[in-house]
Write a protein that holds these residues in place. Structure first.
Motif, PDB file in Angstrom:
ATOM      1  N   HIS A 249       0.870  -1.190   0.000  1.00  0.00           N
ATOM      2  CA  HIS A 249       0.000   0.000   0.000  1.00  0.00           C
ATOM      3  C   HIS A 249       0.900   1.230   0.000  1.00  0.00           C
ATOM      4  N   PRO A 250       0.350   2.427  -0.247  1.00  0.00           N
ATOM      5  CA  PRO A 250       1.213   3.608  -0.418  1.00  0.00           C
ATOM      6  C   PRO A 250       1.746   4.218   0.868  1.00  0.00           C
ATOM      7  N   HIS A 251       1.403   3.641   2.027  1.00  0.00           N
ATOM      8  CA  HIS A 251       1.764   4.297   3.291  1.00  0.00           C
ATOM      9  C   HIS A 251       2.867   3.583   4.058  1.00  0.00           C
ATOM     10  N   TRP A 252       3.702   2.836   3.353  1.00  0.00           N
ATOM     11  CA  TRP A 252       4.962   2.367   3.933  1.00  0.00           C
ATOM     12  C   TRP A 252       5.967   3.507   3.840  1.00  0.00           C
ATOM     13  N   LEU A 253       6.786   3.654   4.883  1.00  0.00           N
ATOM     14  CA  LEU A 253       7.738   4.762   4.930  1.00  0.00           C
ATOM     15  C   LEU A 253       9.064   4.264   5.491  1.00  0.00           C
ATOM     16  N   VAL A 254      10.176   4.675   4.880  1.00  0.00           N
ATOM     17  CA  VAL A 254      11.489   4.404   5.476  1.00  0.00           C
ATOM     18  C   VAL A 254      12.032   5.695   6.065  1.00  0.00           C
ATOM     19  N   SER A 255      12.658   5.577   7.232  1.00  0.00           N
ATOM     20  CA  SER A 255      13.270   6.746   7.870  1.00  0.00           C
ATOM     21  C   SER A 255      14.690   6.403   8.283  1.00  0.00           C
TER      22      SER A 255
ATOM     23  N   TRP B  66       8.299   1.746   8.401  1.00  0.00           N
ATOM     24  CA  TRP B  66       7.053   1.961   9.141  1.00  0.00           C
ATOM     25  C   TRP B  66       5.849   1.635   8.268  1.00  0.00           C
ATOM     26  N   ASP B  67       4.850   1.005   8.875  1.00  0.00           N
ATOM     27  CA  ASP B  67       3.563   0.801   8.225  1.00  0.00           C
ATOM     28  C   ASP B  67       2.603   1.831   8.822  1.00  0.00           C
ATOM     29  N   LEU B  68       2.325   2.886   8.060  1.00  0.00           N
ATOM     30  CA  LEU B  68       1.483   3.978   8.569  1.00  0.00           C
ATOM     31  C   LEU B  68       0.013   3.804   8.181  1.00  0.00           C
ATOM     32  N   SER B  69      -0.325   2.646   7.592  1.00  0.00           N
ATOM     33  CA  SER B  69      -1.690   2.480   7.075  1.00  0.00           C
ATOM     34  C   SER B  69      -2.735   2.513   8.181  1.00  0.00           C
ATOM     35  N   LYS B  70      -2.344   2.145   9.404  1.00  0.00           N
ATOM     36  CA  LYS B  70      -3.308   2.156  10.515  1.00  0.00           C
ATOM     37  C   LYS B  70      -3.157   3.400  11.395  1.00  0.00           C
TER      38      LYS B  70
ATOM     39  N   PRO C 147       2.893   2.117  17.971  1.00  0.00           N
ATOM     40  CA  PRO C 147       3.507   0.886  17.480  1.00  0.00           C
ATOM     41  C   PRO C 147       4.844   1.200  16.811  1.00  0.00           C
ATOM     42  N   GLY C 148       5.823   0.346  17.072  1.00  0.00           N
ATOM     43  CA  GLY C 148       7.156   0.580  16.544  1.00  0.00           C
ATOM     44  C   GLY C 148       7.255   0.223  15.070  1.00  0.00           C
ATOM     45  N   PRO C 149       8.450   0.346  14.528  1.00  0.00           N
ATOM     46  CA  PRO C 149       8.645   0.037  13.107  1.00  0.00           C
ATOM     47  C   PRO C 149       8.473  -1.447  12.814  1.00  0.00           C
ATOM     48  N   LYS C 150       8.089  -1.759  11.582  1.00  0.00           N
ATOM     49  CA  LYS C 150       7.950  -3.149  11.163  1.00  0.00           C
ATOM     50  C   LYS C 150       9.326  -3.782  10.946  1.00  0.00           C
ATOM     51  N   LEU C 151      10.303  -2.935  10.664  1.00  0.00           N
ATOM     52  CA  LEU C 151      11.664  -3.419  10.449  1.00  0.00           C
ATOM     53  C   LEU C 151      12.607  -2.342  10.959  1.00  0.00           C
ATOM     54  N   SER C 152      13.585  -2.735  11.766  1.00  0.00           N
ATOM     55  CA  SER C 152      14.555  -1.780  12.292  1.00  0.00           C
ATOM     56  C   SER C 152      15.959  -2.303  12.008  1.00  0.00           C
ATOM     57  N   ILE C 153      16.769  -1.462  11.400  1.00  0.00           N
ATOM     58  CA  ILE C 153      18.114  -1.852  10.990  1.00  0.00           C
ATOM     59  C   ILE C 153      19.121  -0.961  11.709  1.00  0.00           C
TER      60      ILE C 153
END
Length: 375
Positions: free
Chosen positions: A259-265, A275-279, A332-338
């Motif tokens: 979906h269009p609301h995934w974001l990398v920071s 981040w999954d910002l869809s919710k 809620p935290g990030p879906k993936l953290s590197i």
């Protein structure tokens, strides 16, 4: 598994861009005017040092003509052929009033926006590079600029004056301005512990989701500030995600996931997060009733028009306001953290050989590629 792309630069890489063309070429710019073009596998296709050897601060491929690569260095913009890096095909001298920090192209590739140290945003017509507008409202360095997808005449700018502005290019004054310092101070009033200091929300990067209605800004307070644009281009709502323990330097929406609301920071803390910002209640207003993840007492925005959903939810929001005061930290935290380990200069989401990835530039002369396939 992370992969390192090396041999492309001899100085610290400052910016990365990816082409939408069939080859999916990538370009990177570094200090002292270096520009490198890469294949999807990370092989160097071409290298060039631009005349004047001023830092290459932004690289953008034309969405309409993948054979055109725009690079800012000093106060000028060079147009390069990424397949034949012998030298500039064209130069727009004095495209910026001072040193240029960022470039953006609209969907059709017909307009180039140039953000510079004077705080001005110049709008250039393409082809040719004629300046057709100069937008002056920022009181400090304008660090980042982005067009709204599907709206080639709408432009978002942000800067070290902590202000975010939406422009309609028919006018030389913004449609709206949001001062993030006011927003941050209101949030911090509810969360600050005695003796705790907060970094000001100087904005380093702005991105607009492919839906065209959600804006994200990476700021010096460690947050990614979010804005929702409503009908009539009004600022409908604002919020934030506490993303980094130090300043957030990069935030980019990812256009090729589910979906269009995934974001990398990315941030000065050396962390890269997905981040999954869809919710998030700003993205999905219906979620407000079921969740407390809205930060306490949001500013009432000037827009008089309230949607039916907002009106129906007001009572519920008032009931949870007391318990919502500390909620920003509990989102809620990030879906993936590197843990990248080095300060992030630039992030570029890219599909590499069909694999969702993020390309990271840091203080070194190498790029690091992380797969997002753990999702």
């Amino acid at each position: 598994m992370a992969r390192r792309w090396s041999e492309g630069h001899s100085t610290s890489i400052l910016c990365v861009g990816v082409s939408s063309g069939p080859e999916g070429l990538l370009a990177s710019g570094s200090e002292s005017g270096e520009v490198t073009v890469w294949s999807q596998e990370g092989n160097v296709i071409g290298r060039l040092t631009l005349p004047g050897e001023e830092d290459s601060t932004s690289v953008v491929f034309s969405p309409a003509a993948p054979s055109q690569l725009y690079v800012s260095h000093g106060d000028l913009v060079s147009v390069l052929d990424p397949r034949n890096l012998k030298g500039p095909v064209e130069e727009f001298q004095g495209a910026g009033e001072e040193e240029i920090n960022a470039l953006a192209l609209n969907d059709t590739g017909s307009t180039l926006a140039v953000a510079d140290d004077s705080g001005a945003v110049r709008v250039l017509e393409l082809p040719g590079g004629k300046v057709c507008r100069t937008l002056r409202r920022h009181t400090n360095i304008c660090s980042s600029v982005a067009f709204r997808p599907h709206r080639p005449n709408n432009l978002v700018s942000a800067g070290l004056d902590m202000q975010v502005m939406l422009w309609g290019l028919q006018k030389t004054r913004p449609l709206w301005t949001l001062n993030l310092q006011d927003v941050a101070e209101e949030e911090d009033d509810h969360q600050q512990r005695p003796g705790q200091l907060f970094n000001p929300p100087l904005v380093h990067c702005v991105s607009v989701a492919s839906c065209g209605n959600v804006v994200a800004c990476a700021a010096g307070d460690g947050r990614v500030h979010l804005m929702r644009i409503g009908s009539g281009s009004k600022l409908e709502q604002q919020g934030a995600v506490k993303a980094h323990s130090q300043g957030a330097s990069q935030a980019h929406f990812v256009s090729f996931l589910s979906h269009p609301h995934w974001l990398v920071s990315g941030g000065n803390d050396g962390q890269v997060a997905l981040w999954d910002l869809s919710k998030h209640p700003l993205v999905t207003p219906e979620a407000k009733a079921q969740t407390k993840v809205t930060a306490a007492p949001r500013r009432k925005l000037k827009s008089k028009a309230k949607t039916k959903v907002e009106t129906e939810k007001e009572d519920v929001e008032e009931e949870v306001a007391a318990s919502a005061e500390e909620v920003t930290e509990e989102k809620p935290g990030p879906k993936l953290s590197i843990s990248h380990g080095d300060k992030v200069n630039w992030l570029c989401p890219a599909l590499l050989k069909g694999e969702a990835s993020v390309v990271v530039a840091d203080q070194s002369s190498c790029l690091t590629v992380y797969p997002l396939s753990q999702l």
